[in-house]
Scaffold this motif. Structure first.
Motif, PDB file in Angstrom:
ATOM      1  N   TYR A  64       0.831  -1.206   0.000  1.00  0.00           N
ATOM      2  CA  TYR A  64       0.000   0.000   0.000  1.00  0.00           C
ATOM      3  C   TYR A  64       0.868   1.259   0.000  1.00  0.00           C
ATOM      4  O   TYR A  64       0.530   2.254  -0.652  1.00  0.00           O
ATOM      5  CB  TYR A  64      -0.937   0.020   1.210  1.00  0.00           C
ATOM      6  N   ARG A  65       1.990   1.219   0.721  1.00  0.00           N
ATOM      7  CA  ARG A  65       2.888   2.379   0.725  1.00  0.00           C
ATOM      8  C   ARG A  65       3.346   2.721  -0.694  1.00  0.00           C
ATOM      9  O   ARG A  65       3.266   3.882  -1.120  1.00  0.00           O
ATOM     10  CB  ARG A  65       4.099   2.093   1.614  1.00  0.00           C
ATOM     11  N   SER A  66       3.837   1.709  -1.416  1.00  0.00           N
ATOM     12  CA  SER A  66       4.314   1.974  -2.770  1.00  0.00           C
ATOM     13  C   SER A  66       3.158   2.386  -3.678  1.00  0.00           C
ATOM     14  O   SER A  66       3.313   3.265  -4.533  1.00  0.00           O
ATOM     15  CB  SER A  66       5.033   0.746  -3.339  1.00  0.00           C
ATOM     16  N   ALA A  67       1.981   1.802  -3.470  1.00  0.00           N
ATOM     17  CA  ALA A  67       0.818   2.162  -4.287  1.00  0.00           C
ATOM     18  C   ALA A  67       0.412   3.614  -4.064  1.00  0.00           C
ATOM     19  O   ALA A  67       0.144   4.351  -5.011  1.00  0.00           O
ATOM     20  CB  ALA A  67      -0.350   1.232  -3.957  1.00  0.00           C
ATOM     21  N   PHE A  68       0.378   4.035  -2.808  1.00  0.00           N
ATOM     22  CA  PHE A  68      -0.020   5.413  -2.485  1.00  0.00           C
ATOM     23  C   PHE A  68       0.953   6.425  -3.079  1.00  0.00           C
ATOM     24  O   PHE A  68       0.553   7.427  -3.688  1.00  0.00           O
ATOM     25  CB  PHE A  68      -0.096   5.580  -0.961  1.00  0.00           C
ATOM     26  N   LEU A  69       2.252   6.170  -2.914  1.00  0.00           N
ATOM     27  CA  LEU A  69       3.258   7.114  -3.402  1.00  0.00           C
ATOM     28  C   LEU A  69       3.334   7.132  -4.925  1.00  0.00           C
ATOM     29  O   LEU A  69       3.683   8.153  -5.521  1.00  0.00           O
ATOM     30  CB  LEU A  69       4.622   6.765  -2.792  1.00  0.00           C
ATOM     31  N   LYS A  70       2.988   6.015  -5.571  1.00  0.00           N
ATOM     32  CA  LYS A  70       2.885   6.014  -7.032  1.00  0.00           C
ATOM     33  C   LYS A  70       1.625   6.742  -7.479  1.00  0.00           C
ATOM     34  O   LYS A  70       1.634   7.498  -8.465  1.00  0.00           O
ATOM     35  CB  LYS A  70       2.873   4.572  -7.562  1.00  0.00           C
ATOM     36  N   HIS A  71       0.532   6.509  -6.763  1.00  0.00           N
ATOM     37  CA  HIS A  71      -0.754   7.128  -7.119  1.00  0.00           C
ATOM     38  C   HIS A  71      -0.650   8.653  -7.073  1.00  0.00           C
ATOM     39  O   HIS A  71      -1.241   9.341  -7.920  1.00  0.00           O
ATOM     40  CB  HIS A  71      -1.831   6.648  -6.145  1.00  0.00           C
ATOM     41  N   LEU A  72       0.108   9.183  -6.123  1.00  0.00           N
ATOM     42  CA  LEU A  72       0.269  10.634  -6.033  1.00  0.00           C
ATOM     43  C   LEU A  72       0.897  11.200  -7.301  1.00  0.00           C
ATOM     44  O   LEU A  72       0.663  12.355  -7.664  1.00  0.00           O
ATOM     45  CB  LEU A  72       1.148  11.002  -4.826  1.00  0.00           C
ATOM     46  N   ARG A  73       1.702  10.392  -7.972  1.00  0.00           N
ATOM     47  CA  ARG A  73       2.413  10.868  -9.168  1.00  0.00           C
ATOM     48  C   ARG A  73       1.790  10.349 -10.460  1.00  0.00           C
ATOM     49  O   ARG A  73       2.370  10.514 -11.537  1.00  0.00           O
ATOM     50  CB  ARG A  73       3.889  10.445  -9.080  1.00  0.00           C
ATOM     51  N   ARG A  74       0.630   9.706 -10.350  1.00  0.00           N
ATOM     52  CA  ARG A  74      -0.076   9.186 -11.520  1.00  0.00           C
ATOM     53  C   ARG A  74       0.734   8.103 -12.245  1.00  0.00           C
ATOM     54  O   ARG A  74       0.685   7.968 -13.467  1.00  0.00           O
ATOM     55  CB  ARG A  74      -0.407  10.306 -12.511  1.00  0.00           C
ATOM     56  N   ILE A  75       1.495   7.341 -11.472  1.00  0.00           N
ATOM     57  CA  ILE A  75       2.274   6.245 -12.044  1.00  0.00           C
ATOM     58  C   ILE A  75       1.447   4.969 -11.979  1.00  0.00           C
ATOM     59  O   ILE A  75       0.784   4.693 -10.976  1.00  0.00           O
ATOM     60  CB  ILE A  75       3.607   6.060 -11.282  1.00  0.00           C
ATOM     61  N   GLU A  76       1.498   4.166 -13.041  1.00  0.00           N
ATOM     62  CA  GLU A  76       0.705   2.940 -13.112  1.00  0.00           C
ATOM     63  C   GLU A  76       1.110   1.975 -11.994  1.00  0.00           C
ATOM     64  O   GLU A  76       2.292   1.775 -11.721  1.00  0.00           O
ATOM     65  CB  GLU A  76       0.894   2.272 -14.472  1.00  0.00           C
ATOM     66  N   LEU A  77       0.112   1.382 -11.362  1.00  0.00           N
ATOM     67  CA  LEU A  77       0.341   0.440 -10.266  1.00  0.00           C
ATOM     68  C   LEU A  77       0.414  -0.982 -10.794  1.00  0.00           C
ATOM     69  O   LEU A  77      -0.192  -1.320 -11.806  1.00  0.00           O
ATOM     70  CB  LEU A  77      -0.789   0.541  -9.238  1.00  0.00           C
ATOM     71  N   ILE A 325      -1.831  13.935   9.714  1.00  0.00           N
ATOM     72  CA  ILE A 325      -1.428  14.686   8.524  1.00  0.00           C
ATOM     73  C   ILE A 325      -1.729  13.834   7.292  1.00  0.00           C
ATOM     74  O   ILE A 325      -1.496  12.631   7.282  1.00  0.00           O
ATOM     75  CB  ILE A 325       0.069  15.018   8.592  1.00  0.00           C
ATOM     76  N   ASN A 326      -2.269  14.457   6.257  1.00  0.00           N
ATOM     77  CA  ASN A 326      -2.540  13.720   5.026  1.00  0.00           C
ATOM     78  C   ASN A 326      -2.044  14.523   3.829  1.00  0.00           C
ATOM     79  O   ASN A 326      -1.740  15.709   3.951  1.00  0.00           O
ATOM     80  CB  ASN A 326      -4.023  13.400   4.880  1.00  0.00           C
ATOM     81  N   VAL A 327      -1.995  13.863   2.686  1.00  0.00           N
ATOM     82  CA  VAL A 327      -1.454  14.477   1.470  1.00  0.00           C
ATOM     83  C   VAL A 327      -2.420  14.250   0.312  1.00  0.00           C
ATOM     84  O   VAL A 327      -2.894  13.123   0.105  1.00  0.00           O
ATOM     85  CB  VAL A 327      -0.078  13.885   1.103  1.00  0.00           C
ATOM     86  N   VAL A 328      -2.715  15.301  -0.423  1.00  0.00           N
ATOM     87  CA  VAL A 328      -3.478  15.192  -1.670  1.00  0.00           C
ATOM     88  C   VAL A 328      -2.666  15.865  -2.765  1.00  0.00           C
ATOM     89  O   VAL A 328      -1.736  16.632  -2.497  1.00  0.00           O
ATOM     90  CB  VAL A 328      -4.878  15.850  -1.554  1.00  0.00           C
ATOM     91  N   ASN A 329      -3.016  15.577  -4.028  1.00  0.00           N
ATOM     92  CA  ASN A 329      -2.202  16.114  -5.109  1.00  0.00           C
ATOM     93  C   ASN A 329      -3.042  16.517  -6.305  1.00  0.00           C
ATOM     94  O   ASN A 329      -4.227  16.163  -6.419  1.00  0.00           O
ATOM     95  CB  ASN A 329      -1.145  15.100  -5.537  1.00  0.00           C
ATOM     96  N   GLN A 330      -2.396  17.261  -7.224  1.00  0.00           N
ATOM     97  CA  GLN A 330      -3.055  17.686  -8.453  1.00  0.00           C
ATOM     98  C   GLN A 330      -1.988  18.026  -9.481  1.00  0.00           C
ATOM     99  O   GLN A 330      -0.945  18.607  -9.138  1.00  0.00           O
ATOM    100  CB  GLN A 330      -3.944  18.908  -8.183  1.00  0.00           C
ATOM    101  N   PHE A 331      -2.251  17.677 -10.738  1.00  0.00           N
ATOM    102  CA  PHE A 331      -1.313  18.051 -11.804  1.00  0.00           C
ATOM    103  C   PHE A 331      -1.710  19.412 -12.355  1.00  0.00           C
ATOM    104  O   PHE A 331      -2.879  19.662 -12.669  1.00  0.00           O
ATOM    105  CB  PHE A 331      -1.322  17.008 -12.916  1.00  0.00           C
ATOM    106  N   ASP A 332      -0.729  20.307 -12.440  1.00  0.00           N
ATOM    107  CA  ASP A 332      -0.957  21.660 -12.939  1.00  0.00           C
ATOM    108  C   ASP A 332      -0.503  21.719 -14.397  1.00  0.00           C
ATOM    109  O   ASP A 332       0.693  21.768 -14.690  1.00  0.00           O
ATOM    110  CB  ASP A 332      -0.175  22.667 -12.088  1.00  0.00           C
ATOM    111  N   ILE A 333      -1.473  21.728 -15.319  1.00  0.00           N
ATOM    112  CA  ILE A 333      -1.140  21.690 -16.731  1.00  0.00           C
ATOM    113  C   ILE A 333      -0.454  22.963 -17.197  1.00  0.00           C
ATOM    114  O   ILE A 333       0.335  22.961 -18.138  1.00  0.00           O
ATOM    115  CB  ILE A 333      -2.423  21.419 -17.573  1.00  0.00           C
ATOM    116  N   ASP A 334      -0.724  24.095 -16.542  1.00  0.00           N
ATOM    117  CA  ASP A 334      -0.139  25.370 -16.953  1.00  0.00           C
ATOM    118  C   ASP A 334       1.372  25.406 -16.747  1.00  0.00           C
ATOM    119  O   ASP A 334       2.097  26.091 -17.475  1.00  0.00           O
ATOM    120  CB  ASP A 334      -0.779  26.522 -16.186  1.00  0.00           C
ATOM    121  N   THR A 335       1.848  24.704 -15.730  1.00  0.00           N
ATOM    122  CA  THR A 335       3.283  24.713 -15.423  1.00  0.00           C
ATOM    123  C   THR A 335       3.942  23.364 -15.640  1.00  0.00           C
ATOM    124  O   THR A 335       5.132  23.204 -15.384  1.00  0.00           O
ATOM    125  CB  THR A 335       3.500  25.150 -13.958  1.00  0.00           C
ATOM    126  N   ASN A 336       3.143  22.376 -16.107  1.00  0.00           N
ATOM    127  CA  ASN A 336       3.650  21.029 -16.334  1.00  0.00           C
ATOM    128  C   ASN A 336       4.336  20.499 -15.076  1.00  0.00           C
ATOM    129  O   ASN A 336       5.438  19.956 -15.104  1.00  0.00           O
ATOM    130  CB  ASN A 336       4.634  21.004 -17.505  1.00  0.00           C
TER     131      ASN A 336
END
Length: 366
Positions: A64-77, A325-336
């Protein structure tokens, strides 16, 4: 003839026994393989070992640790990571949006916060979900003598309550798309160090200077006056007498656990030159620990320059961190680039204001 017949019967029975043992051995192997999932005897039906663990995946699972940290970066699990992610997210929030930070990553962030916010280890810190109302004795009457057989009167001690809930504290991090190329461990190191240090700085700042208006209330919100503070004019140098006067203002009940809090620059520019009447340095040192008249000195750059607080921080200040503490993420297309938001909650306030005294040297700009 009878002997020959008996010999033949023995041979027949022996062969039948051998065949039966072979069947039993083969059957036992099949049962063992099915139980372990080895050999994939019935494709798509019997689970492999990692599939068997899927129902038991938790926030502590390395998958789950590796899955969560990959998911934050949109990397395939991987298949196993996807099952772990889905299982834990379902428990937390019903879908992938409800995923929570892995326990190991959470603990590392908290460890960094504590390293860079040493005041958290000094105050009375709680972790009560939803908030807490803390009873604090602020009037405690002395014990009384008792005459034999006389009625004992109830001591009129008084309590007040400190209400602590939680105000959100956040830190937004941004990094280029190259974060995709980081290993899981490297990305976690980057994330926990940056979030931990930033949240630590904010929490410490709140403990010292929080306004109490929509955020935690800091020690500096105590009403300072001649009974609990010493003020030194801008054109006057700090003296040893100012320091002893400050110490005399702190009630004796707090003395045993009292510590000084000031910035390193204040220590070296204002206090280090001071000597007592016997020409001994006021500031002494043992290893990396400094002392002033025997009181340990805590150094933190978040306290204003030329100010020092002396007090019993554990008795005098209460804090609460009601959520992890929790972490959420988002990809910013304007700045890549990717943005990561670390969020936690903290509330605190002085529970016993008389547990603190303050020294302030005015500057020419005040």
């Amino acid at each position: 003839a009878d002997i020959d017949a008996l010999e033949q019967e023995v041979k027949t029975l022996t062969e039948e026994r051998k065949q039966l043992l072979e069947k039993i051995e083969k059957r036992n192997k099949i049962i063992k393989d099915i139980t372990a999932g080895a050999g994939n005897l019935i494709p798509g039906f019997m689970p492999r070992p990692e599939e068997e663990r899927a129902a038991g995946f938790t926030r502590e699972s390395p998958e789950y640790r590796s899955a969560f940290l990959k998911h934050l970066r949109r990397i395939e699990l991987t298949d196993v990571e996807q099952r772990a992610f889905t299982a834990v997210a379902a428990v937390a929030g019903g879908d992938s949006a409800g995923a929570v930070i892995p326990t190991t990553t959470q603990n590392r962030i908290v460890e960094i916060v504590k390293q860079h916010a040493p005041l958290l280890a000094e105050i009375n810190l709680m972790q009560v979900p939803g908030g807490v109302k803390v009873p604090v004795e602020y009037v405690v009457n002395a014990a009384a003598t008792h005459a034999e057989n006389a009625t004992i009167a109830v001591s009129d001690d008084k309590l007040k309550h400190v209400d602590l809930f939680g105000y959100e504290i956040t830190k937004l991090l941004q990094i280029s798309k190259s974060v995709m190329q980081m290993s899981v461990d490297a990305f976690e190191n980057w994330l926990v160090n940056n979030l931990g240090k930033s949240l630590a700085a904010k929490i410490t700042s709140l403990i010292i200077d929080g306004s109490g208006n929509g955020e935690a209330e800091g020690i500096n919100e105590i009403a300072w006056n001649d009974d609990n503070s010493v003020s030194v004019g801008a054109q006057v140098s700090l003296t040893a007498n100012n320091v002893t006067t400050l110490i005399s203002l702190l009630p004796g009940g707090y003395d045993a656990n009292a510590k000084f809090l000031m910035s390193k620059k204040t220590l070296f520019t204002d206090f280090m030159p001071l000597k007592d009447s016997s020409k001994h340095d006021l500031v002494t040192r043992e290893g990396n620990q400094y002392y002033i008249y025997g009181y340990p000195v805590m150094l933190d750059e978040r306290i204003p320059l030329h100010e020092a607080i002396l007090g019993d921080f554990r008795a005098g200040y209460y804090g609460n961190m009601p959520e992890e503490i929790n972490v959420v993420n988002q990809f910013d297309i304007d700045t890549n680039s990717y943005k990561f938001l670390g969020a936690g909650m903290f509330d605190g306030k002085p529970a016993l204001p008389d547990a603190f005294v303050k020294l302030k040297k005015e500057t020419s700009g005040t």
